[in-house]
Design a protein around this motif. Sequence first.
Motif, PDB file in Angstrom:
ATOM      1  N   LYS A   2       0.857  -1.190   0.000  1.00 51.70           N
ATOM      2  CA  LYS A   2       0.000   0.000   0.000  1.00 51.70           C
ATOM      3  C   LYS A   2       0.898   1.246   0.000  1.00 51.70           C
ATOM      4  O   LYS A   2       1.624   1.490   0.954  1.00 51.70           O
ATOM      5  CB  LYS A   2      -0.912   0.005   1.215  1.00 51.70           C
ATOM      6  CG  LYS A   2      -1.941  -1.127   1.196  1.00 51.70           C
ATOM      7  CD  LYS A   2      -2.872  -1.049   2.383  1.00 51.70           C
ATOM      8  CE  LYS A   2      -3.925  -2.146   2.309  1.00 51.70           C
ATOM      9  NZ  LYS A   2      -4.848  -2.092   3.470  1.00 51.70           N
ATOM     10  N   ASP A  26      -1.293  -1.407  -4.321  1.00 54.52           N
ATOM     11  CA  ASP A  26      -2.460  -0.611  -3.937  1.00 54.52           C
ATOM     12  C   ASP A  26      -1.974   0.827  -3.756  1.00 54.52           C
ATOM     13  O   ASP A  26      -1.217   1.110  -2.822  1.00 54.52           O
ATOM     14  CB  ASP A  26      -3.053  -1.156  -2.631  1.00 54.52           C
ATOM     15  CG  ASP A  26      -4.381  -0.515  -2.304  1.00 54.52           C
ATOM     16  OD1 ASP A  26      -5.417  -1.104  -2.632  1.00 54.52           O
ATOM     17  OD2 ASP A  26      -4.376   0.590  -1.723  1.00 54.52           O
ATOM     18  N   THR A  28      -2.525   4.997  -3.443  1.00 55.69           N
ATOM     19  CA  THR A  28      -3.351   6.168  -3.139  1.00 55.69           C
ATOM     20  C   THR A  28      -2.589   7.408  -3.575  1.00 55.69           C
ATOM     21  O   THR A  28      -1.395   7.548  -3.294  1.00 55.69           O
ATOM     22  CB  THR A  28      -3.650   6.257  -1.636  1.00 55.69           C
ATOM     23  OG1 THR A  28      -4.406   5.111  -1.231  1.00 55.69           O
ATOM     24  CG2 THR A  28      -4.442   7.516  -1.301  1.00 55.69           C
ATOM     25  N   HIS A  45      -6.546   4.738  -5.898  1.00 58.85           N
ATOM     26  CA  HIS A  45      -7.486   5.521  -5.092  1.00 58.85           C
ATOM     27  C   HIS A  45      -7.075   6.989  -5.187  1.00 58.85           C
ATOM     28  O   HIS A  45      -5.994   7.366  -4.723  1.00 58.85           O
ATOM     29  CB  HIS A  45      -7.467   5.052  -3.642  1.00 58.85           C
ATOM     30  CG  HIS A  45      -7.520   3.556  -3.510  1.00 58.85           C
ATOM     31  ND1 HIS A  45      -8.666   2.831  -3.684  1.00 58.85           N
ATOM     32  CD2 HIS A  45      -6.530   2.643  -3.247  1.00 58.85           C
ATOM     33  CE1 HIS A  45      -8.411   1.541  -3.530  1.00 58.85           C
ATOM     34  NE2 HIS A  45      -7.118   1.402  -3.270  1.00 58.85           N
ATOM     35  N   ASN A  58      -3.167  13.454   6.651  1.00 58.90           N
ATOM     36  CA  ASN A  58      -3.579  12.419   7.602  1.00 58.90           C
ATOM     37  C   ASN A  58      -4.552  11.433   6.959  1.00 58.90           C
ATOM     38  O   ASN A  58      -4.412  10.213   7.116  1.00 58.90           O
ATOM     39  CB  ASN A  58      -4.243  13.058   8.817  1.00 58.90           C
ATOM     40  CG  ASN A  58      -3.267  13.769   9.723  1.00 58.90           C
ATOM     41  OD1 ASN A  58      -2.054  13.636   9.573  1.00 58.90           O
ATOM     42  ND2 ASN A  58      -3.778  14.550  10.655  1.00 58.90           N
ATOM     43  N   LYS A  62      -3.378   7.274   6.158  1.00 59.30           N
ATOM     44  CA  LYS A  62      -3.920   6.212   7.008  1.00 59.30           C
ATOM     45  C   LYS A  62      -3.933   4.888   6.253  1.00 59.30           C
ATOM     46  O   LYS A  62      -4.340   4.816   5.101  1.00 59.30           O
ATOM     47  CB  LYS A  62      -5.342   6.582   7.449  1.00 59.30           C
ATOM     48  CG  LYS A  62      -5.905   5.680   8.530  1.00 59.30           C
ATOM     49  CD  LYS A  62      -7.262   6.198   8.984  1.00 59.30           C
ATOM     50  CE  LYS A  62      -7.827   5.328  10.098  1.00 59.30           C
ATOM     51  NZ  LYS A  62      -9.161   5.818  10.555  1.00 59.30           N
ATOM     52  N   HIS A  63      -3.422   3.836   6.875  1.00 57.76           N
ATOM     53  CA  HIS A  63      -3.396   2.464   6.344  1.00 57.76           C
ATOM     54  C   HIS A  63      -2.338   2.246   5.250  1.00 57.76           C
ATOM     55  O   HIS A  63      -2.356   1.215   4.583  1.00 57.76           O
ATOM     56  CB  HIS A  63      -4.761   2.048   5.787  1.00 57.76           C
ATOM     57  CG  HIS A  63      -5.876   2.151   6.770  1.00 57.76           C
ATOM     58  ND1 HIS A  63      -5.824   1.581   8.025  1.00 57.76           N
ATOM     59  CD2 HIS A  63      -7.085   2.784   6.681  1.00 57.76           C
ATOM     60  CE1 HIS A  63      -6.951   1.840   8.670  1.00 57.76           C
ATOM     61  NE2 HIS A  63      -7.727   2.569   7.886  1.00 57.76           N
ATOM     62  N   GLN A  64      -1.395   3.185   5.070  1.00 53.17           N
ATOM     63  CA  GLN A  64      -0.356   3.013   4.050  1.00 53.17           C
ATOM     64  C   GLN A  64       0.867   2.300   4.630  1.00 53.17           C
ATOM     65  O   GLN A  64       1.106   2.335   5.834  1.00 53.17           O
ATOM     66  CB  GLN A  64       0.069   4.369   3.477  1.00 53.17           C
ATOM     67  CG  GLN A  64      -1.066   5.192   2.900  1.00 53.17           C
ATOM     68  CD  GLN A  64      -1.792   4.500   1.770  1.00 53.17           C
ATOM     69  OE1 GLN A  64      -1.179   3.795   0.952  1.00 53.17           O
ATOM     70  NE2 GLN A  64      -3.110   4.679   1.690  1.00 53.17           N
ATOM     71  N   ASP A  65       1.639   1.673   3.748  1.00 48.46           N
ATOM     72  CA  ASP A  65       2.884   1.019   4.159  1.00 48.46           C
ATOM     73  C   ASP A  65       4.099   1.906   3.934  1.00 48.46           C
ATOM     74  O   ASP A  65       5.121   1.748   4.612  1.00 48.46           O
ATOM     75  CB  ASP A  65       3.096  -0.273   3.361  1.00 48.46           C
ATOM     76  CG  ASP A  65       2.000  -1.295   3.611  1.00 48.46           C
ATOM     77  OD1 ASP A  65       1.618  -1.474   4.778  1.00 48.46           O
ATOM     78  OD2 ASP A  65       1.538  -1.914   2.628  1.00 48.46           O
ATOM     79  N   SER A  89       2.409  12.976  10.221  1.00 49.29           N
ATOM     80  CA  SER A  89       1.402  11.959   9.939  1.00 49.29           C
ATOM     81  C   SER A  89       2.009  10.559   9.923  1.00 49.29           C
ATOM     82  O   SER A  89       1.398   9.604  10.427  1.00 49.29           O
ATOM     83  CB  SER A  89       0.736  12.268   8.598  1.00 49.29           C
ATOM     84  OG  SER A  89      -0.385  11.440   8.400  1.00 49.29           O
ATOM     85  N   TYR A  93       0.779   7.439  12.381  1.00 50.95           N
ATOM     86  CA  TYR A  93       0.234   6.173  11.881  1.00 50.95           C
ATOM     87  C   TYR A  93       1.253   5.039  11.867  1.00 50.95           C
ATOM     88  O   TYR A  93       0.940   3.924  11.445  1.00 50.95           O
ATOM     89  CB  TYR A  93      -0.333   6.369  10.470  1.00 50.95           C
ATOM     90  CG  TYR A  93      -1.629   7.147  10.458  1.00 50.95           C
ATOM     91  CD1 TYR A  93      -2.788   6.626  11.025  1.00 50.95           C
ATOM     92  CD2 TYR A  93      -1.692   8.414   9.891  1.00 50.95           C
ATOM     93  CE1 TYR A  93      -3.978   7.340  11.024  1.00 50.95           C
ATOM     94  CE2 TYR A  93      -2.876   9.140   9.876  1.00 50.95           C
ATOM     95  CZ  TYR A  93      -4.012   8.588  10.449  1.00 50.95           C
ATOM     96  OH  TYR A  93      -5.187   9.305  10.445  1.00 50.95           O
ATOM     97  N   VAL A  95       4.047   4.739  10.101  1.00 50.46           N
ATOM     98  CA  VAL A  95       4.645   4.468   8.786  1.00 50.46           C
ATOM     99  C   VAL A  95       6.093   4.945   8.842  1.00 50.46           C
ATOM    100  O   VAL A  95       6.356   6.101   9.150  1.00 50.46           O
ATOM    101  CB  VAL A  95       3.881   5.205   7.660  1.00 50.46           C
ATOM    102  CG1 VAL A  95       4.519   4.922   6.306  1.00 50.46           C
ATOM    103  CG2 VAL A  95       2.410   4.789   7.661  1.00 50.46           C
TER     104      VAL A  95
END
Length: 206
Positions: A2, A26, A28, A45, A58, A62-65, A89, A93, A95
């Motif tokens: 991600k 994936d 974004t 996305h 933010n 969120k949810h990224q690698d 950020s 999270y 990262v």
Amino acid sequence: MKILLLGSTGRVGQSLLKMMLKDENDVTVLVRDRTKLQVSHPNLHILQGDVLHQENINFALKHQDIVVSALNTDGAETISKSMPLIINSMKYYGVHRILTIGTAGILQSRTEPEKYRFQSNESKRKTTRAAEDHLKGYLHLKESDLNWTVICPTYLPEGEITGTYRVEKDILPADAVKISTGDTAHFTYHEIWAQKFPKCRVGIAY
């Protein structure tokens, strides 16, 4: 994987996006104007927002690698102003990995090692504004505890991927003249997994 890709509508960013999606990552992207990104893919996305707004960063992160940034300075200190927000950020999270596209001007000078290239006689640039902005962004990363890499291309014309180029830690390869946008993206993309240059700048050229 991600990936949050910033600067996806830029010259290097567009090449990076193609490679990321081709390998079914994936991805974004955060763009100010959705109409500038004419790409459609099930794994893409698209978020509309501004890297200079903490809440937008933010939401995107969120949810990224990993974060990959091909942002340009835009003549408005975009790099130096956005980097603290990105770092904040990432820490929030959890990262840890970020790759950014910089400029050869912020590498160390070969002839005057105590100086950055843009401060030395190696630089042919008439203005140092972009280099100064990239330098501030690099120093923000250097002071963080993140796993960062700053890829620093020299003269950057449009061009396809050849996969053949030279790289060197913290300085520009000797007698460097140019490197294509395609090969800059190629090295950046493969460095995501190779991680051969943690916490350093990388000069890249033919």
